[in-house]
Design a protein around this motif. Structure first.
Motif, short mmCIF file in Angstrom:
data_model
loop_
_atom_site.label_atom_id
_atom_site.label_comp_id
_atom_site.label_asym_id
_atom_site.label_seq_id
_atom_site.Cartn_x
_atom_site.Cartn_y
_atom_site.Cartn_z
N UNK A 2 26.63 46.80 43.31
CA UNK A 2 27.47 48.15 43.25
C UNK A 2 27.88 48.77 44.31
N UNK A 3 29.26 49.04 44.55
CA UNK A 3 29.81 49.75 45.59
C UNK A 3 29.55 51.38 45.63
N UNK A 9 34.86 46.34 40.65
CA UNK A 9 35.35 45.01 41.23
C UNK A 9 36.70 45.10 41.16
N UNK A 10 37.56 44.23 42.17
CA UNK A 10 38.77 43.95 42.07
C UNK A 10 39.06 43.03 40.95
N UNK A 11 38.21 42.01 40.60
CA UNK A 11 38.45 41.14 39.54
C UNK A 11 38.61 41.70 38.28
N UNK A 12 37.69 42.83 38.10
CA UNK A 12 37.79 43.34 36.53
C UNK A 12 38.90 44.54 36.72
N UNK A 17 37.84 38.46 33.66
CA UNK A 17 36.30 38.39 33.59
C UNK A 17 35.81 37.68 35.01
N UNK A 18 34.62 37.78 35.24
CA UNK A 18 33.94 37.15 36.47
C UNK A 18 34.07 35.88 36.22
#
Length: 71
Positions: A2-3, A9-12, A17-18
């Protein structure tokens, strides 16, 4: 991982999806390879599986499938 700040996350954030993100990255990497590595990597991309319908709690004859992901 986690940031800080709870940023997604940019993909979300892009609405995928991942697994979709990972497949896109893997496909891009395979396409960047030089021969003969590119052909070898693309041949490993194929997916093989079998499907069986179940009738009265018994499996029917399986159907063998061999598909490749969409490009």
């Amino acid at each position: 991982m986690a940031s800080a700040g709870g940023a997604a996350p940019f993909w979300r954030a892009a609405g995928m999806t991942y697994i979709t993100y990972s497949n896109i990255c893997a496909n891009m990497l395979r396409n960047c390879l030089k021969e003969p590595f590119k052909s070898e990597a693309i041949s490993r991309e194929k997916v093989h599986f079998s499907l069986s319908k179940w009738v009265d709690a018994k499996p029917q004859k399986p159907t063998i499938r061999s598909d490749t992901p969409d490009h």
